[in-house]
Scaffold this motif. Structure first.
Motif, PDB file in Angstrom:
ATOM      1  N   LYS A  70       0.850  -1.157   0.006  1.00  0.00           N
ATOM      2  CA  LYS A  70       0.006  -0.046   0.102  1.00  0.00           C
ATOM      3  C   LYS A  70       1.043   1.123  -0.142  1.00  0.00           C
ATOM      4  O   LYS A  70       1.611   1.382   0.495  1.00  0.00           O
ATOM      5  N   ASP A  71       0.461   2.077  -1.010  1.00  0.00           N
ATOM      6  CA  ASP A  71       1.324   3.409  -0.765  1.00  0.00           C
ATOM      7  C   ASP A  71       1.125   4.258   0.622  1.00  0.00           C
ATOM      8  O   ASP A  71      -0.377   4.633   0.848  1.00  0.00           O
ATOM      9  N   LEU A  72       2.009   4.474   1.259  1.00  0.00           N
ATOM     10  CA  LEU A  72       1.512   4.988   2.713  1.00  0.00           C
ATOM     11  C   LEU A  72       1.072   6.289   2.646  1.00  0.00           C
ATOM     12  O   LEU A  72       0.601   6.927   3.649  1.00  0.00           O
ATOM     13  N   THR A  73       1.358   7.303   1.201  1.00  0.00           N
ATOM     14  CA  THR A  73       0.861   8.541   1.172  1.00  0.00           C
ATOM     15  C   THR A  73      -0.504   8.405   0.651  1.00  0.00           C
ATOM     16  O   THR A  73      -1.317   9.600   0.852  1.00  0.00           O
ATOM     17  N   SER A  74      -0.948   7.407   0.194  1.00  0.00           N
ATOM     18  CA  SER A  74      -2.345   7.212  -0.441  1.00  0.00           C
ATOM     19  C   SER A  74      -2.616   5.750  -0.493  1.00  0.00           C
ATOM     20  O   SER A  74      -2.696   5.030  -1.231  1.00  0.00           O
ATOM     21  N   PRO A  75      -3.245   5.484   0.691  1.00  0.00           N
ATOM     22  CA  PRO A  75      -3.283   3.854   0.956  1.00  0.00           C
ATOM     23  C   PRO A  75      -4.496   3.093   0.151  1.00  0.00           C
ATOM     24  O   PRO A  75      -4.940   2.008   0.514  1.00  0.00           O
TER      25      PRO A  75
END
Length: 159
Positions: A70-75
């Motif tokens: 998961k993208d930690l800035t845009s989960p």
């Protein structure tokens, strides 16, 4: 005749010894890690972070891997990382396609238990332990993944 039988016996024993010693033992870990895995335990994976931390990895037989996290800035989305890995004895090391090493520079001690869980323990930080379970990477994870930029910082990668 006695010399010929003796020579034949000696030759047979040499061939037998070469046959026994010439075979290298295959590391069962090499074939054991091949497949798709899902992160189930990690020092960073807690009740509070379960919604934002989700990681899948596929180890392929050609010593390459694909990692989806998961993208930690845009989960809502996953990032896709790829690279190569190497297994030596019980240690697995890897490099991303941008040439950067996994977070554990000296690799992870890897083991697979009877339940089919893959445990990776950072060689340098032994309290950094991650557990993966065999699980097919969902199609929507792959579909939502964006390929990461080669210049991206290692601090957000889970391996």
């Amino acid at each position: 005749m006695k010399k010929i039988l003796m020579a034949a016996a000696l030759l047979l024993s040499v061939v037998t010894m070469v046959g026994c010693f010439g075979k290298s033992k295959e590391n069962p870990l090499i074939n054991g890690v091949i497949g798709e895995w899902h992160l189930t335990k990690s020092p960073l994976l807690t009740d509070d972070t379960a919604e934002i931390i989700d990681v899948y990895i596929e180890f392929k037989s050609d010593s390459t891997f694909d990692l989806y996290q998961k993208d930690l800035t845009s989960p809502l989305y996953y990032k896709h990382y790829s690279g190569t890995y190497l297994i030596s004895d019980s240690v697995i090391t890897g490099k991303y396609s941008d040439g950067k090493s996994w977070g554990a520079v000296n690799g992870y001690n890897a083991s697979i238990n009877m339940a089919g869980q893959l445990t990776l323990t950072n060689v340098d930080l032994t309290d950094d332990i991650s557990v993966y379970e065999k699980k097919t990477i969902p199609a929507d994870v792959k579909a939502s993944a964006t390929r990461s930029a080669a210049v991206e910082d290692n601090s957000h990668r889970f391996l």
